[in-house]
Write an enzyme that holds these catalytic residues in place. Structure first.
Site, mmCIF file in Angstrom:
data_model
loop_
_atom_site.group_PDB
_atom_site.id
_atom_site.type_symbol
_atom_site.label_atom_id
_atom_site.label_comp_id
_atom_site.label_asym_id
_atom_site.label_seq_id
_atom_site.Cartn_x
_atom_site.Cartn_y
_atom_site.Cartn_z
ATOM 1 N N ASP A 266 0.626 -1.181 0.382
ATOM 2 C CA ASP A 266 -0.128 -0.076 0.041
ATOM 3 C C ASP A 266 0.668 1.174 0.290
ATOM 4 O OD1 ASP A 266 0.922 -0.205 2.517
ATOM 5 O OD2 ASP A 266 -0.623 -0.624 3.799
ATOM 6 N N ASN B 12 -7.981 -3.023 14.390
ATOM 7 C CA ASN B 12 -9.083 -3.376 14.515
ATOM 8 C C ASN B 12 -9.041 -4.666 12.803
ATOM 9 O OD1 ASN B 12 -8.114 -2.454 11.593
ATOM 10 N ND2 ASN B 12 -9.498 -0.482 11.663
ATOM 11 N N HIS C 264 -7.458 -5.246 10.253
ATOM 12 C CA HIS C 264 -6.931 -4.413 8.851
ATOM 13 C C HIS C 264 -5.776 -5.375 8.384
ATOM 14 C CE1 HIS C 264 -4.782 -0.188 10.056
ATOM 15 N NE2 HIS C 264 -3.522 -1.405 9.194
ATOM 16 N N GLU D 265 -9.849 -2.292 4.996
ATOM 17 C CA GLU D 265 -10.082 -1.545 6.833
ATOM 18 C C GLU D 265 -11.715 -2.261 7.251
ATOM 19 O OE1 GLU D 265 -9.255 0.126 8.758
ATOM 20 O OE2 GLU D 265 -8.030 1.699 7.929
HETATM 21 C C1 F6R Z 1 1.174 -1.931 6.355
HETATM 22 C C2 F6R Z 1 0.465 -2.145 6.550
HETATM 23 C C3 F6R Z 1 -0.748 -2.053 7.640
HETATM 24 C C4 F6R Z 1 0.455 -2.466 8.583
HETATM 25 C C5 F6R Z 1 -0.562 -3.192 10.302
HETATM 26 C C6 F6R Z 1 0.140 -3.028 11.384
HETATM 27 O O1 F6R Z 1 1.965 -1.594 4.831
HETATM 28 O O2 F6R Z 1 -0.723 -2.122 5.275
HETATM 29 O O3 F6R Z 1 -1.455 -2.793 7.283
HETATM 30 O O4 F6R Z 1 0.553 -3.419 8.215
HETATM 31 O O5 F6R Z 1 -1.464 -1.550 10.645
HETATM 32 O O6 F6R Z 1 1.042 -2.321 11.542
HETATM 33 P P1 F6R Z 1 2.086 -2.058 12.558
HETATM 34 O O7 F6R Z 1 2.910 -2.958 12.163
HETATM 35 O O8 F6R Z 1 2.953 -1.061 12.591
HETATM 36 O O9 F6R Z 1 1.431 -2.321 13.863
#
Ligand code: F6R
Length: 241
Positions: A67, A136, A138, A143
């Site tokens: 992303d 959450n 995701h 989302e």
């Molecule tokens: C990152 C991404 C997000 C993260 C998620 C967890 O490219 O797509 O889905 O993997 O928000 O983030 P962290 O690792 O910072 O807890």
């Protein structure tokens, strides 16, 4: 699904790095799906260390990231392209043209999504997709409540995600409101999924995602349907499984 429980973040990172490293050794031209965020940083550090020792060669590897924020340039310190360069790509021998991150500056975001899908398809799909998970549930920027059958698309970020990411910007207002993300369908088409989770604050969502019902409200729950998932977590994150 295989679950590996490591003692702490360092152990989790080493275990996951071993899995990615085996992938690259066994198939030097692997297509790696990569992620940003705090979860994979330790993995990238470990892979860089093994590369420096001469144990890994990334010359033929191709990468596709999950992303990117809409509106951030590659040299914006909070862009995911910048993250990947500074945490990984600048420290290994991967040719720059082998790395792919959605273009956050594309004027026509729908056309950019189509281009990105095309890139993934033309590479023959993803051999292994590295994932973190949001509080959450995701994955990527998919989302809660989004359809499972989407490929790369534009998303409006939830207030929850904007809040969580505000710490990286000078103010909440600076956080982009949209992102380009691989969809669940793209992620599910990867040959193998490697999810990493750490910290007690992820324990509830890990339990929901892997032992609860498969529902769009918990996007990561769809991984229960994938035939080849490896979950690597530390004791705290896996404590409720
Ligand atoms: C990152 C991404 C997000 C993260 C998620 C967890 O490219 O797509 O889905 O993997 O928000 O983030 P962290 O690792 O910072 O807890």
């Amino acid at each position: 699904m295989k679950i590996y429980c490591a003692k702490d973040y360092y152990g989790m990172s080493r275990k996951a790095a071993n899995i990615l490293s085996a992938q690259v050794i066994l198939k030097p031209d692997s297509v790696l799906g990569l992620a940003t965020g705090s979860s994979p940083i330790g993995i990238y550090q470990q892979l860089i260390a093994w590369y420096r020792k001469g144990d890994l060669d990334f010359r033929a590897v191709k990468t596709v990231n999950l992303d990117e924020y809409v509106g951030l340039s590659p040299d914006h310190p909070q862009s995911y392209r910048y993250f990947m360069q500074s945490n990984f790509f600048d420290h290994i021998n991967i040719p720059p043209e082998n790395t792919n991150v959605p273009n956050g500056l594309a004027q026509d975001t729908d056309a950019e999504c189509r281009r990105y899908n095309q890139v993934i398809h033309s590479l023959g799909g993803i051999d292994i997709q590295l994932l973190g998970m949001g509080h959450n549930g995701h994955i990527g920027f998919n989302e809660p409540g989004q359809a499972f059958e989407l490929e790369t698309h534009v998303v409006d970020l939830t207030a929850n995600t904007i809040d969580a990411n505000a710490r990286f910007f000078s103010s909440r207002d600076q956080v982009p409101r949209q992102a380009l993300t691989m969809g669940i369908k793209t992620i599910m088409q990867a040959q193998r999924i490697l999810m990493v989770v750490s910290g007690a604050d992820k324990a509830d969502i890990v339990k929901q995602a892997f032992t609860g019902p498969v529902v769009p409200q918990v996007p990561a729950s769809i991984l229960q349907m994938h035939p080849n998932v490896v979950l690597v977590g530390d004791e705290a994150a896996l404590s409720k499984l």
